[in-house]
Design a protein around this motif. Structure first.
Motif, PDB file in Angstrom:
ATOM      1  N   SER A   1       0.828  -1.216   0.000  1.00  0.00           N
ATOM      2  CA  SER A   1       0.000   0.000   0.000  1.00  0.00           C
ATOM      3  C   SER A   1       0.863   1.267   0.000  1.00  0.00           C
ATOM      4  CB  SER A   1      -0.930   0.010   1.215  1.00  0.00           C
ATOM      5  OG  SER A   1      -0.195   0.229   2.403  1.00  0.00           O
ATOM      6  N   LEU A   2       2.152   1.117   0.261  1.00  0.00           N
ATOM      7  CA  LEU A   2       3.016   2.303   0.295  1.00  0.00           C
ATOM      8  C   LEU A   2       3.268   2.857  -1.102  1.00  0.00           C
ATOM      9  CD1 LEU A   2       5.574   1.079   2.976  1.00  0.00           C
ATOM     10  CD2 LEU A   2       4.164   3.142   3.151  1.00  0.00           C
ATOM     11  N   ASP A   3       3.326   4.164  -1.200  1.00  0.00           N
ATOM     12  CA  ASP A   3       3.633   4.849  -2.462  1.00  0.00           C
ATOM     13  C   ASP A   3       5.153   4.905  -2.596  1.00  0.00           C
ATOM     14  OD1 ASP A   3       4.351   6.777  -4.362  1.00  0.00           O
ATOM     15  OD2 ASP A   3       2.564   7.989  -3.969  1.00  0.00           O
TER      16      ASP A   3
ATOM     17  N   LEU B   1       6.906   8.316  -3.532  1.00  0.00           N
ATOM     18  CA  LEU B   1       7.032   9.249  -2.414  1.00  0.00           C
ATOM     19  C   LEU B   1       8.135   8.811  -1.460  1.00  0.00           C
ATOM     20  CD1 LEU B   1       3.578  10.321  -0.968  1.00  0.00           C
ATOM     21  CD2 LEU B   1       5.408  11.753  -1.871  1.00  0.00           C
TER      22      LEU B   1
ATOM     23  N   VAL C   1       3.251  17.688  -0.582  1.00  0.00           N
ATOM     24  CA  VAL C   1       3.480  16.426   0.120  1.00  0.00           C
ATOM     25  C   VAL C   1       4.983  16.149   0.249  1.00  0.00           C
ATOM     26  CG1 VAL C   1       3.098  13.936   0.048  1.00  0.00           C
ATOM     27  CG2 VAL C   1       1.217  15.489  -0.476  1.00  0.00           C
TER      28      VAL C   1
ATOM     29  N   PRO D   1       4.516  13.977  11.156  1.00  0.00           N
ATOM     30  CA  PRO D   1       4.053  13.345   9.914  1.00  0.00           C
ATOM     31  C   PRO D   1       2.540  13.128   9.938  1.00  0.00           C
ATOM     32  CG  PRO D   1       5.915  12.128  10.849  1.00  0.00           C
ATOM     33  CD  PRO D   1       5.505  13.155  11.860  1.00  0.00           C
ATOM     34  N   ILE D   2       1.853  13.499   8.850  1.00  0.00           N
ATOM     35  CA  ILE D   2       0.439  13.133   8.710  1.00  0.00           C
ATOM     36  C   ILE D   2       0.176  12.549   7.320  1.00  0.00           C
ATOM     37  CG2 ILE D   2      -0.463  14.693  10.485  1.00  0.00           C
ATOM     38  CD1 ILE D   2      -1.452  16.525   8.232  1.00  0.00           C
ATOM     39  N   ILE D   3       1.254  12.065   6.707  1.00  0.00           N
ATOM     40  CA  ILE D   3       1.168  11.291   5.466  1.00  0.00           C
ATOM     41  C   ILE D   3       1.819   9.955   5.808  1.00  0.00           C
ATOM     42  CG2 ILE D   3       2.086  11.103   3.104  1.00  0.00           C
ATOM     43  CD1 ILE D   3       0.073  13.307   3.171  1.00  0.00           C
ATOM     44  N   LYS D   4       1.208   8.858   5.379  1.00  0.00           N
ATOM     45  CA  LYS D   4       1.739   7.552   5.769  1.00  0.00           C
ATOM     46  C   LYS D   4       3.207   7.392   5.414  1.00  0.00           C
ATOM     47  CE  LYS D   4       0.201   3.856   3.614  1.00  0.00           C
ATOM     48  NZ  LYS D   4      -0.654   2.713   3.256  1.00  0.00           N
ATOM     49  N   GLU D   5       3.589   7.792   4.220  1.00  0.00           N
ATOM     50  CA  GLU D   5       4.974   7.616   3.794  1.00  0.00           C
ATOM     51  C   GLU D   5       5.934   8.491   4.611  1.00  0.00           C
ATOM     52  OE1 GLU D   5       2.400   7.899   1.783  1.00  0.00           O
ATOM     53  OE2 GLU D   5       2.372   5.885   0.909  1.00  0.00           O
TER      54      GLU D   5
ATOM     55  N   GLU E   1       5.568   9.082   7.818  1.00  0.00           N
ATOM     56  CA  GLU E   1       5.769   8.328   9.059  1.00  0.00           C
ATOM     57  C   GLU E   1       6.799   7.214   8.838  1.00  0.00           C
ATOM     58  OE1 GLU E   1       4.306   9.110  11.903  1.00  0.00           O
ATOM     59  OE2 GLU E   1       4.749   7.341  13.127  1.00  0.00           O
TER      60      GLU E   1
ATOM     61  N   TYR F   1      10.790   6.273  10.320  1.00  0.00           N
ATOM     62  CA  TYR F   1      11.261   5.008  10.892  1.00  0.00           C
ATOM     63  C   TYR F   1      12.506   4.505  10.178  1.00  0.00           C
ATOM     64  CZ  TYR F   1       6.574   4.740  13.012  1.00  0.00           C
ATOM     65  OH  TYR F   1       5.423   4.987  13.717  1.00  0.00           O
TER      66      TYR F   1
ATOM     67  N   LEU G   1      -0.148  20.629   6.168  1.00  0.00           N
ATOM     68  CA  LEU G   1       1.039  19.847   5.822  1.00  0.00           C
ATOM     69  C   LEU G   1       2.340  20.639   5.949  1.00  0.00           C
ATOM     70  CD1 LEU G   1      -1.075  17.778   4.780  1.00  0.00           C
ATOM     71  CD2 LEU G   1       0.522  17.286   2.926  1.00  0.00           C
TER      72      LEU G   1
ATOM     73  N   LEU H   1      -2.416   2.443  10.212  1.00  0.00           N
ATOM     74  CA  LEU H   1      -2.553   3.411   9.125  1.00  0.00           C
ATOM     75  C   LEU H   1      -3.353   2.823   7.977  1.00  0.00           C
ATOM     76  CD1 LEU H   1       1.000   4.996   9.183  1.00  0.00           C
ATOM     77  CD2 LEU H   1      -1.157   6.172   9.596  1.00  0.00           C
TER      78      LEU H   1
ATOM     79  N   ARG I   1      -3.080  11.819  15.996  1.00  0.00           N
ATOM     80  CA  ARG I   1      -2.993  12.497  14.702  1.00  0.00           C
ATOM     81  C   ARG I   1      -4.082  12.043  13.747  1.00  0.00           C
ATOM     82  NH1 ARG I   1       2.844  10.927  13.004  1.00  0.00           N
ATOM     83  NH2 ARG I   1       2.783   9.730  14.952  1.00  0.00           N
ATOM     84  N   SER I   2      -4.410  12.910  12.813  1.00  0.00           N
ATOM     85  CA  SER I   2      -5.337  12.617  11.743  1.00  0.00           C
ATOM     86  C   SER I   2      -4.514  12.679  10.458  1.00  0.00           C
ATOM     87  CB  SER I   2      -6.429  13.688  11.771  1.00  0.00           C
ATOM     88  OG  SER I   2      -7.296  13.546  10.707  1.00  0.00           O
ATOM     89  N   PHE I   3      -4.451  11.572   9.709  1.00  0.00           N
ATOM     90  CA  PHE I   3      -3.587  11.519   8.528  1.00  0.00           C
ATOM     91  C   PHE I   3      -4.343  11.954   7.266  1.00  0.00           C
ATOM     92  CE2 PHE I   3       0.538   9.549   9.574  1.00  0.00           C
ATOM     93  CZ  PHE I   3       0.327   9.371  10.927  1.00  0.00           C
ATOM     94  N   TYR I   4      -3.583  12.531   6.370  1.00  0.00           N
ATOM     95  CA  TYR I   4      -4.149  13.011   5.097  1.00  0.00           C
ATOM     96  C   TYR I   4      -3.861  12.000   3.995  1.00  0.00           C
ATOM     97  CZ  TYR I   4      -4.927  16.013   1.045  1.00  0.00           C
ATOM     98  OH  TYR I   4      -5.372  16.546  -0.131  1.00  0.00           O
TER      99      TYR I   4
ATOM    100  N   HIS J   1      -3.362   9.820  -4.603  1.00  0.00           N
ATOM    101  CA  HIS J   1      -3.465   8.405  -4.225  1.00  0.00           C
ATOM    102  C   HIS J   1      -4.882   7.937  -4.512  1.00  0.00           C
ATOM    103  CE1 HIS J   1       0.101   8.241  -1.182  1.00  0.00           C
ATOM    104  NE2 HIS J   1       0.479   8.325  -2.424  1.00  0.00           N
TER     105      HIS J   1
END
Lengths: 314, 314, 314, 314, 314, 314
Positions: free
Chosen positions: A180-182, A185, A242, A262-266, A268, A272, B215, E283, E305-308, E313
């Motif tokens: 599911s990761l982009d 990005l 983004v 971070p508020i975009i999955k990628e 976050e 890591y 963002l 996520l 947090r609330s993710f965008y 996507h």
């Protein structure tokens, strides 16, 4: 590989060319000045004291000078130290150059550049790809030689590129396991996240912070650069925002210097990946100096912990 | 000034045009929908409940619509509330426009712009002056109408400009008392520090955060803008870096969203000036609703404190 | 002004009368004792080492003694240090007294007292005015000579009064800009907030904490004093409680030593004014020793930050 | 003891006189007002809802009024609740007074006063003894009836005295086990530490904070009182300072409202004794409502923990 | 896959068998009870309200019962909600079983067990291998069906095993990229780290904490189990201590419930791997319910947090 | 008692047998090695420097060796120091053994064991009693000689047993005052809570942490031991879980090393009892070295506070 200063055992005598990493003057309690020298070659660095120094010595043995030292390795407060018997400056005919003495990344600049080029090539989103390629091209030269930091991790020649390349490998694995990761990005984030360090830091040797580094920081420097790249390339999609978010949130928390979490999955996941690669580097370097059944020195950037090397590890 | 909704006492009846600030649907425990309306005019805002609403009501009474309300003021949990007897939408012939109902800064846009122009005019350093003038010109229009925030302080039309103008007055006083301060830097910092809010926020009415705001944030947005302004103007001195530092450090601490703590004297003072003006605004608004001998509502942005108004204060 | 010890450059020789601020004995690694002297005149203080000291030296060169020193300024770890060639005690005929060597506030005691008297005179509320006047009169003498602290800020003769007078100026400006503020309360808060320091600290020279200072603290000492003043003056209005609140909340937060957070508007503002004046003093003193383009020493009381002095500042 | 409201099981019907501890108005989702009543007798308190209340009901059922209630105990969200069938105000002839319904300490005022007198009698240091006796005499009356707090622990009639007496017993035991402790100081600290609550709180029933309580707090109030007592008694030894220190440091940490941390051994121990007695009271009250094998409600003042009552505890 | 309750759009009507995940009673403001039901099938869960419930309803619609529901999907406060038109209990002949309605891991138990067996098989260190195999065998049955938590992440049937298997894949990749890692330790740590959850949690459905879970916790439970396994197998090498350390330090920090921070390299990495897999799961589940250009609900376990979800996507 | 090294005043000469507690090598600024020796007898320990040491000296004067020293007590930086004139190793005929020089608990091993046996005997719950007796018997020998810690408190021979016995006395008093406490649980908690230290620490002299101590810690070690004891004794009631909970929660907070906070009343009280006894020990030892009217050294484990000894304390 030639036997470096860190490969000698206590009690052995050395006769080596070494690079002065730093030289700090002290006043001994008899009122006479002395120098604390950090001397290095490719194997690492060691502390040495030079007593009763003259004005000439102070001017001679400064950071980035090369010296030839005769001395003994002895043990002092849990660390090896070098007891200098004789020291002199490198002379013109001495068969040694600065690059012979600097620790560098274990991969060549070409190999690292290839891996990055390949990752950029794999990207599908043209906006992300073009911004990344543009900035990598603009800063390729310093990127390939700068360290990733002045201390703590990847603090060697080409450490920045090596850190990025290791992170890229990790990003590829993780993107495969979690489809599911982009990928675009994530790769762009990895390549750009620390690129601002080529302006935050002074250069590959005896690295310090620049004024711009102290006042603005590599995160904001890079956000600026992405903005300008997009302008030059005429890009104005959400990808621009983004990408900037990925760079500015990559420290993960406000108190660690990111103005936004971070508020975009990628974003976050980028944090890591950065963390794992930095900590692996710190741990590997600390454990390389430690014998099985013993503890490493305290690692400041890891809550000052001292790690144990199990006896069943060789 | 006409008697506004906040000037009525408990038990009085009102018949007023009001602006719907927000409308939130709830499901009552009998299964029927109701609306919680926040209604406002220039005097401030008040909560009202509309029970047993139809689908039409839900579509009619939405944020930014104007309504005519007949109702009673009553007291509920320490706050005034409006009990609606009759409500209808504004009709074409009704003698009211949105700007009649919006709380706005107590100074006119012209007055505020004059004060800012004057401050820019007083600057001696041409680099600082030119960047400030350029950006003020570029964003003058939204700057003069946007609020300074969605809540907490200066959350009214032209609140941003009013906050900046109040801070400028304070900056002038402080720069006079402490002549070691660089007035140019301080004024430029005041004028630019929150200008990114014209991109972080959605506009002067029913204000929310934009995607870019969430963002990137107004701090990084503005650092970008200063970079681009300098490029356009061909400026490249240390002033550029220092100005960006003032903007990015003005929240004072990393955990409050500044990626760097202030390390320029004027940056530190800018943070204090910003803080004093914001807190004075919060306190004045909370105390205006409080009688002597009583406590304000809890103020979330001030550690949730409830302030006391002494009996010897009128 | 005469050339003081801090005005000499590295390499210059000095021959000056200096006051011993502190003397700490050390044992050198050859087993012989030495003294670390902090020597001062009006220009500031400098560190010096005296090697191989005799029992007589130890007894001679103690805090508050005056000495004549011949020596050289040299540079050591980023600070100037004094290398003593010759040192002797002040003799009876030497044309120097302790007050010639002490750093003092830039305003005379009379000027400062006038400004305070004027502020008290301006007060309208008789309860506030009478308590303030009573306490100022009771402690006027030590108030005019004590420092505001043992270190960090205003740590010089009459530093306490100077801090209060600067804060008064700031309070006047702010009360003018924000007319909702109660000037009486604000002025009284400024004048009384640190007055307990005349019991918390030992005196104007070589200042330390008293037992009462350590066990009770200037905040609670002053709250007691206000209580007693009101009793003597027969005052019992709410002003008494509010004045005590201003004093006891002026550190702003519980963890900074205030047993209550401010919940009166003027108490909140008093805390800000105190903070600005203290920080301006710290910053000005640190930057005065710093050249443009360089960084100050780390300032412990400001999160250990090191401030940068821009190259475009002279 | 008569069967109180807390002794009834779910499903049982009650017919009791109860005291209204608090009454809070709500607006139900059908637009009609209701009251949330906390009703109490000596056994404790229970929540009840009164629906569709009239204006008269609102004025009738207020804090401190006595009512007769017919209703059923049922279970709601893990707590017992009272479902009111019939409610009326106490009438003149009803055989009930407020003190029949108030929870009070399990010891009589005389017994408690005797124990305190005895502890004062045991003191050897006359300064400590005289100050303690003077203040106890001055505030004996409210001391014997006030609660120790508005909630959390000892929030019942005479709770303050009961808390002090329990602490005295604990202090005696500890002083016996650790004979290095100064019993005089420890006893005086126990007796005086919370005595300021007779001015911080409004009284024994429906207790709230006074303005003085909110602005000054019981700690600073009591430090003032000790100062004045010493002045009246002509005492000026170090005992005065140390006693004040015990009172002002008894919360143990700055962030818990003590302007100084304890730096006298007995002050440190006083804090522990206060803590143990308060927590034992909270735990005993919470566990008394809990069956073996179950958990208590969350206790806010104990990090919001929910305690488990083992099945092998009866 | 059949169309599940989460696949319906607002406005659509459903007629489905659903499992009651939880049922909470409320009292509506008209005094009548209602139920808040969380209903689920394999696609996820949705909230529904049942108004005016009878005693029979309360007893019928409880956790783990199966119901047939006719209703409409509508939108309420940013979430889909189910408006029940008709509801009845599952009857004997209805063609549905509980396992048809439970969300389960996307891999079969066999596949997951094979992957774990393979990892154990790859281990070289016999002590590590034997302990791991022993414990996996002992708890294989609950391990394959339990969730990994009651909420936050992997809170579905076989969630524990699925979490472990995902982590194993990640561990393999990382061990390949950083060959200095001890694969045996890392795999064993992954397999054992959460195995104590089979005693901390109550079971695969409507999962709650056991008393042992609350009082001891899965970390200490598992450390006990490793100790006992080693005793039974007669193993006493340092591997035993190191394995226990990996389990007890895997939360990374003391404040997160680990009684020791990691001081073995593989323990540190284990913590990162655990974190990445848990956060990816949170996520992915939150973003699956979110449309491009919108924000997820706040995720409590990720600093709220609330993710965008970027518009680019899908 | 013989006059020990700590009973000599500054200026006096000593001639004593002393135990080397630790010896740390330094390099003096003249390049020659020296030793910092901590020398002790029953009265306590003192620092001494030995200059210009030979290789032989380094090997001779190591931890746990006994020496005879002739020297003078002098004062250095607020502490007494020993200036060595002559030093030699203990010879065979010297009339001194190591136990003559070690600080030990003030109670005999027999007395302490009796008190513990008595407490076990008083227990009524057979499960709690049997587990406690079993473990006490298993580890009686090291329990009676180990210290309770390497520093901070009870860091002397038999310190662990002495700490437990003092806590038992305190537990008895508290259980008498608060009869709701379960005495069995409380006594068992006291006896077992630190018993794991016999595996966490290396032994009674020159105590350090074992590998197991660093990786597992005394808390988890003891939880394991209780588990094994119960298994051997065939006990499986809830008492087992509760006892483990008492041990693992006795540090009170997660950040202090307890993987669970106390949620059993006796666990909470155990934490307080442990804290009081540890702090009393620290304070008594620090104050024993302090004169009335002076401050103790800073106590690191008590927030680095320096305590004041009142002048009215002898």
């Amino acid at each position: 590989m030639k036997k470096g200063v860190l490969h000698f055992e206590v009690g052995e005598q050395i006769d080596l060319y070494l690079l002065v990493k730093s030289a700090t003057k002290g006043i001994a309690s008899n009122g006479k000045p002395f120098l604390t020298l950090i001397l290095q070659d490719k194997s690492g660095d060691i502390e040495a004291k030079l007593w009763d120094v003259s004005q000439g010595d102070e001017e001679r043995y400064i950071a980035q000078s090369i010296v030839r030292v005769l001395g003994d390795i002895h043990h002092y407060r849990g660390k090896n130290q070098l007891k200098i018997r004789k020291i002199r400056e490198k002379e013109a005919h001495d068969p040694v150059t600065i690059s012979d003495l600097l620790e560098t990344a274990p991969l060549s600049e070409e190999t690292m550049m290839d891996k990055i080029t390949e990752a950029i090539f794999e990207m599908n989103n043209p906006n992300i790809q073009r911004i990344t390629r543009h900035l990598m091209k603009k800063y390729q030269e310093p990127f390939l030689t700068y360290p990733a930091a002045t201390k703590n991790h990847h603090e060697f020649v080409s450490g920045l590129a090596y850190h990025v390349v290791s992170m890229l490998e990790l990003a590829k694995s993780i993107a495969t396991l979690y489809p599911s990761l982009d990928k675009d990005l994530l790769y762009a984030g990895v390549i750009l996240h620390d690129l601002g360090k080529v302006m935050e830091l002074s250069g590959p040797i005896s690295t310090t912070y620049t004024i711009k580094g102290n006042l603005i920081g590599h995160i904001s420097i890079m956000v600026n650069e992405i903005e300008k790249a997009a302008e030059e390339l005429g890009i104005d999609g959400e990808e621009l925002i983004v990408l900037q978010h990925l760079v500015l949130s990559h420290h993960g928390k406000l108190e660690w210097g990111s103005p936004k979490q971070p508020i975009i999955k990628e974003a976050e996941i980028l944090h890591y990946i950065d963390n794992i690669d930095a900590k692996m580097n710190m741990l590997d370097r600390a454990l390389a100096r430690t014998k099985p059944g013993e503890y490493t020195e305290r690692i400041f950037a890891m809550d000052n912990r001292s790690f144990y090397k199990p006896t069943f590890h060789k």
